[in-house]
Design a protein around this motif. Structure first.
Motif, PDB file in Angstrom:
ATOM      1  N   GLY A   8      -5.432   3.936 -12.498  1.00  0.00           N
ATOM      2  CA  GLY A   8      -5.638   2.080 -11.733  1.00  0.00           C
ATOM      3  C   GLY A   8      -4.560   1.906 -13.186  1.00  0.00           C
ATOM      4  N   SER A   9      -3.734   2.074 -13.825  1.00  0.00           N
ATOM      5  CA  SER A   9      -2.999   1.385 -14.266  1.00  0.00           C
ATOM      6  C   SER A   9      -1.936   1.175 -13.165  1.00  0.00           C
ATOM      7  CB  SER A   9      -2.485   2.404 -15.716  1.00  0.00           C
ATOM      8  OG  SER A   9      -1.252   2.316 -16.898  1.00  0.00           O
ATOM      9  N   LEU A  10      -1.388   2.473 -13.100  1.00  0.00           N
ATOM     10  CA  LEU A  10      -0.360   2.771 -11.933  1.00  0.00           C
ATOM     11  C   LEU A  10      -0.069   1.340 -10.923  1.00  0.00           C
ATOM     12  CD1 LEU A  10       2.442   3.263 -11.383  1.00  0.00           C
ATOM     13  CD2 LEU A  10       1.546   5.774 -10.420  1.00  0.00           C
ATOM     14  N   ILE A  11      -1.258   1.441 -10.227  1.00  0.00           N
ATOM     15  CA  ILE A  11      -2.369   0.761  -9.140  1.00  0.00           C
ATOM     16  C   ILE A  11      -1.490  -0.791  -9.306  1.00  0.00           C
ATOM     17  CG2 ILE A  11      -3.223  -0.619  -7.875  1.00  0.00           C
ATOM     18  CD1 ILE A  11      -4.874   2.101  -7.521  1.00  0.00           C
ATOM     19  N   LEU A  12      -1.977  -1.473 -10.652  1.00  0.00           N
ATOM     20  CA  LEU A  12      -2.365  -3.001 -11.341  1.00  0.00           C
ATOM     21  C   LEU A  12      -0.230  -2.806 -11.502  1.00  0.00           C
ATOM     22  CD1 LEU A  12      -3.129  -5.032 -12.737  1.00  0.00           C
ATOM     23  CD2 LEU A  12      -3.399  -4.387 -14.589  1.00  0.00           C
ATOM     24  N   ARG A  13       0.430  -1.915 -12.722  1.00  0.00           N
ATOM     25  CA  ARG A  13       1.581  -1.996 -11.981  1.00  0.00           C
ATOM     26  C   ARG A  13       2.623  -2.072 -11.002  1.00  0.00           C
ATOM     27  NH1 ARG A  13       3.021   3.100 -15.905  1.00  0.00           N
ATOM     28  NH2 ARG A  13       5.946   2.226 -15.056  1.00  0.00           N
ATOM     29  N   THR A  14       2.165  -1.267  -9.778  1.00  0.00           N
ATOM     30  CA  THR A  14       3.023  -1.618  -8.942  1.00  0.00           C
ATOM     31  C   THR A  14       2.909  -3.221  -8.170  1.00  0.00           C
ATOM     32  OG1 THR A  14       3.207   0.710  -8.267  1.00  0.00           O
ATOM     33  CG2 THR A  14       3.003  -0.811  -6.892  1.00  0.00           C
ATOM     34  N   VAL A  15       0.957  -3.393  -8.338  1.00  0.00           N
ATOM     35  CA  VAL A  15       0.781  -4.830  -7.477  1.00  0.00           C
ATOM     36  C   VAL A  15       1.452  -5.515  -8.584  1.00  0.00           C
ATOM     37  CG1 VAL A  15      -1.282  -6.000  -7.272  1.00  0.00           C
ATOM     38  CG2 VAL A  15      -1.505  -3.842  -6.680  1.00  0.00           C
ATOM     39  N   LEU A  16       1.313  -5.896  -9.744  1.00  0.00           N
ATOM     40  CA  LEU A  16       2.032  -7.027 -10.697  1.00  0.00           C
ATOM     41  C   LEU A  16       3.515  -6.920 -10.885  1.00  0.00           C
ATOM     42  CD1 LEU A  16      -0.606  -7.180 -13.579  1.00  0.00           C
ATOM     43  CD2 LEU A  16      -0.971  -8.795 -11.604  1.00  0.00           C
ATOM     44  N   ARG A  17       3.755  -5.782 -10.378  1.00  0.00           N
ATOM     45  CA  ARG A  17       5.555  -6.379 -11.158  1.00  0.00           C
ATOM     46  C   ARG A  17       6.136  -5.162  -9.445  1.00  0.00           C
ATOM     47  NH1 ARG A  17       7.301  -4.268 -16.644  1.00  0.00           N
ATOM     48  NH2 ARG A  17       8.917  -5.269 -16.014  1.00  0.00           N
TER      49      ARG A  17
ATOM     50  N   ALA B 295       1.032  -1.507  -0.159  1.00  0.00           N
ATOM     51  CA  ALA B 295      -0.147   0.102  -0.167  1.00  0.00           C
ATOM     52  C   ALA B 295       1.158   0.819  -0.257  1.00  0.00           C
ATOM     53  CB  ALA B 295      -1.196  -0.321   1.484  1.00  0.00           C
ATOM     54  N   VAL B 296       2.082   1.005   0.464  1.00  0.00           N
ATOM     55  CA  VAL B 296       3.258   2.541   0.983  1.00  0.00           C
ATOM     56  C   VAL B 296       3.306   2.648  -0.310  1.00  0.00           C
ATOM     57  CG1 VAL B 296       4.923   3.804   2.145  1.00  0.00           C
ATOM     58  CG2 VAL B 296       3.094   1.885   3.568  1.00  0.00           C
ATOM     59  N   ARG B 297       3.913   1.323  -1.404  1.00  0.00           N
ATOM     60  CA  ARG B 297       4.731   1.453  -2.114  1.00  0.00           C
ATOM     61  C   ARG B 297       3.504   2.274  -3.533  1.00  0.00           C
ATOM     62  NH1 ARG B 297       9.299  -1.017  -3.489  1.00  0.00           N
ATOM     63  NH2 ARG B 297       9.974  -3.002  -1.631  1.00  0.00           N
ATOM     64  N   ILE B 298       2.120   2.504  -3.428  1.00  0.00           N
ATOM     65  CA  ILE B 298       1.208   2.255  -4.212  1.00  0.00           C
ATOM     66  C   ILE B 298       0.905   4.090  -4.000  1.00  0.00           C
ATOM     67  CG2 ILE B 298      -0.866   2.686  -4.652  1.00  0.00           C
ATOM     68  CD1 ILE B 298      -0.608  -0.188  -4.464  1.00  0.00           C
TER      69      ILE B 298
ATOM     70  N   PRO C 253       9.290   3.943  -5.286  1.00  0.00           N
ATOM     71  CA  PRO C 253       8.514   5.026  -5.390  1.00  0.00           C
ATOM     72  C   PRO C 253       9.005   5.330  -7.038  1.00  0.00           C
ATOM     73  CG  PRO C 253       9.702   5.067  -3.686  1.00  0.00           C
ATOM     74  CD  PRO C 253       9.630   3.854  -3.728  1.00  0.00           C
ATOM     75  N   ASN C 254       9.605   5.877  -6.997  1.00  0.00           N
ATOM     76  CA  ASN C 254      11.048   6.361  -8.563  1.00  0.00           C
ATOM     77  C   ASN C 254       9.649   6.079 -10.030  1.00  0.00           C
ATOM     78  OD1 ASN C 254      11.835   4.142  -9.137  1.00  0.00           O
ATOM     79  ND2 ASN C 254      13.683   5.541  -9.089  1.00  0.00           N
ATOM     80  N   ALA C 255       9.282   4.998  -9.884  1.00  0.00           N
ATOM     81  CA  ALA C 255       8.458   4.365 -10.511  1.00  0.00           C
ATOM     82  C   ALA C 255       6.922   5.560 -10.904  1.00  0.00           C
ATOM     83  CB  ALA C 255       7.455   3.352 -10.407  1.00  0.00           C
ATOM     84  N   CYS C 256       6.686   6.303 -12.211  1.00  0.00           N
ATOM     85  CA  CYS C 256       5.949   7.071 -12.726  1.00  0.00           C
ATOM     86  C   CYS C 256       5.155   6.243 -14.195  1.00  0.00           C
ATOM     87  CB  CYS C 256       6.132   8.368 -12.145  1.00  0.00           C
ATOM     88  SG  CYS C 256       7.468   8.966 -13.615  1.00  0.00           S
ATOM     89  N   LEU C 257       4.376   7.391 -14.552  1.00  0.00           N
ATOM     90  CA  LEU C 257       3.525   7.403 -15.693  1.00  0.00           C
ATOM     91  C   LEU C 257       4.282   7.917 -16.463  1.00  0.00           C
ATOM     92  CD1 LEU C 257      -0.079   8.816 -15.096  1.00  0.00           C
ATOM     93  CD2 LEU C 257       0.733   5.959 -15.230  1.00  0.00           C
TER      94      LEU C 257
ATOM     95  N   ALA D 222       4.074  10.220  -9.044  1.00  0.00           N
ATOM     96  CA  ALA D 222       3.310  10.322 -10.352  1.00  0.00           C
ATOM     97  C   ALA D 222       3.030  11.573 -10.873  1.00  0.00           C
ATOM     98  CB  ALA D 222       2.470   9.280 -11.123  1.00  0.00           C
ATOM     99  N   ILE D 223       2.710  12.461 -10.104  1.00  0.00           N
ATOM    100  CA  ILE D 223       1.769  13.054 -10.014  1.00  0.00           C
ATOM    101  C   ILE D 223       2.646  14.413 -10.028  1.00  0.00           C
ATOM    102  CG2 ILE D 223       0.377  15.379  -8.872  1.00  0.00           C
ATOM    103  CD1 ILE D 223      -0.699  13.024  -6.858  1.00  0.00           C
ATOM    104  N   GLY D 224       3.698  14.695  -9.508  1.00  0.00           N
ATOM    105  CA  GLY D 224       5.212  15.218 -10.193  1.00  0.00           C
ATOM    106  C   GLY D 224       5.247  15.536 -11.139  1.00  0.00           C
ATOM    107  N   HIS D 225       5.771  14.365 -11.589  1.00  0.00           N
ATOM    108  CA  HIS D 225       6.344  13.592 -13.522  1.00  0.00           C
ATOM    109  C   HIS D 225       4.899  13.881 -14.003  1.00  0.00           C
ATOM    110  CE1 HIS D 225       9.057  10.451 -11.187  1.00  0.00           C
ATOM    111  NE2 HIS D 225       9.444  12.559 -10.702  1.00  0.00           N
TER     112      HIS D 225
END
Length: 339
Positions: A286-295, A250-253, A301-305, A260-263
């Motif tokens: 939703g896309s970013l949550i799915l990526r975080t959960v599956l991978r 949850a914290v990773r998400i 934290p430096n993952a972003c859209l 991602a908002i900043g980026h």
């Protein structure tokens, strides 16, 4: 008393529903991540958020009454939470608030030191009037007071050890710096500016940031601010490993969504930035949550859209490591044995 207060007659179930409703309505990004907390953690996080939101509204919302009256109400909320945190319930009838008392009980149960709540409320009071931040260090002290302290309060709720305290502070500060970056115009209308004067001594802020040159120079500072935020996200990242698995996800998400908002601000550029507050769409979240959960490896934290943010405005004065490692001992040790 303000309408933000909750009567002591409210039942625990009613309080929990109210707290969750406040978080769902006002913190869509965090609420999306909170769905992945354990049920107990989600309830405690919602209670803390609802209390913090009420306290923040008392400092910001003129519709709640004159500032002096709002600050008096904030003082009453803080006193109620602090008394409950210390285990005193007998004197809440005259000035008590159910949400504040429940928050104090949550902090007591998790062993959060009283000075953390005091620091948080003091920082909000200091920020209740118009202000102009002068230096990077002043900006970071503000972010620590209003959000790093929230990281300290969340740390034991997440099940993380005290050794991870600086990482929790860093993540709270990173998220606050992201909020500052997207609220420049809204803050200007309240007479506040968190873009440090030392970053551009010749820049002057008016109430609406209407001039094109003024906006261009402000956006350059927003880019620099987001580079500082990225530095705090990067500092916080190793500390995520200290959080138990379910809450860690949850914290990773949450971290990924906020960064991602900043980026996204950097990606859309100044013309679109000034058209309104930048948020992630439902599809983007939703896309970013799915990526975080599956991978999980993409849940850093430096993952972003938009991938790694490009910016020539790297922090050149006070980095996250410099700031966090020189915090006085009196500002740390935010934990004590749970009651």
């Amino acid at each position: 008393m303000s309408a933000v207060l909750t009567p002591l007659s409210a039942s625990p179930d009613e309080l929990a529903r109210r707290a969750q409703a406040v978080m769902d309505r006002h913190a869509r990004t965090f609420a999306s991540a909170a769905l992945f907390f354990s049920p107990a953690m989600r309830a405690d996080a919602a209670m803390l958020y609802a209390f913090a939101r009420a306290a923040d509204d008392l400092c910001d919302e003129e519709s709640l009454g004159p500032l002096d009256e709002r600050l008096a109400t904030l003082e009453a909320l803080g006193r109620c939470a602090a008394r409950a945190q210390e285990g005193f319930q007998e004197d809440l009838a005259d000035s008590g608030d159910a949400m504040a008392a429940a928050t104090g009980q949550v902090l007591r149960r998790h062993g959060v030191h009283p000075h953390v709540l005091h620091h948080f409320l003091s920082a909000l009071r200091d920020d209740a009037r118009p202000r102009r931040v002068k230096t990077t260090d002043e900006l970071l002290q503000f972010a620590f007071g209003v959000a790093g302290t929230v990281g300290q309060m969340m740390l034991p709720m997440l099940g993380a050890p005290a050794e991870a305290e600086r990482y929790a502070i860093a993540l709270g500060m990173a998220m606050q710096l992201t909020n500052v970056a997207r609220d420049v115009q809204e803050d200007a209308l309240r007479g506040r500016c968190y873009l440090p004067t030392e970053w551009d001594a010749d820049w002057q802020q008016d109430d609406g940031l209407d001039g094109s040159e003024q906006r261009a120079r402000a956006f350059t500072m927003v880019q620099r601010l987001l580079a500082v935020a990225d530095d705090f996200y990067a500092f916080a990242a190793p500390g995520l490993a200290a959080i138990p698995t379910r809450n860690r996800r949850a914290v990773r998400i949450a971290a990924a969504l906020y960064q991602a908002i900043g980026h996204k601000i950097l990606k859309i550029g100044p013309a679109q930035y000034w058209q309104g507050r930048v948020c992630l769409s439902r599809m983007e979240r939703g896309s970013l949550i799915l990526r975080t959960v599956l991978r999980p490896e993409m849940g850093q934290p430096n993952a972003c859209l938009a991938g790694k943010a490009e910016s020539g405005n790297r922090p050149d004065r006070t980095t996250a490591r410099d700031f966090l490692l020189r915090l006085p001992c009196g500002r740390l040790s935010g934990l004590r044995a749970p009651a």
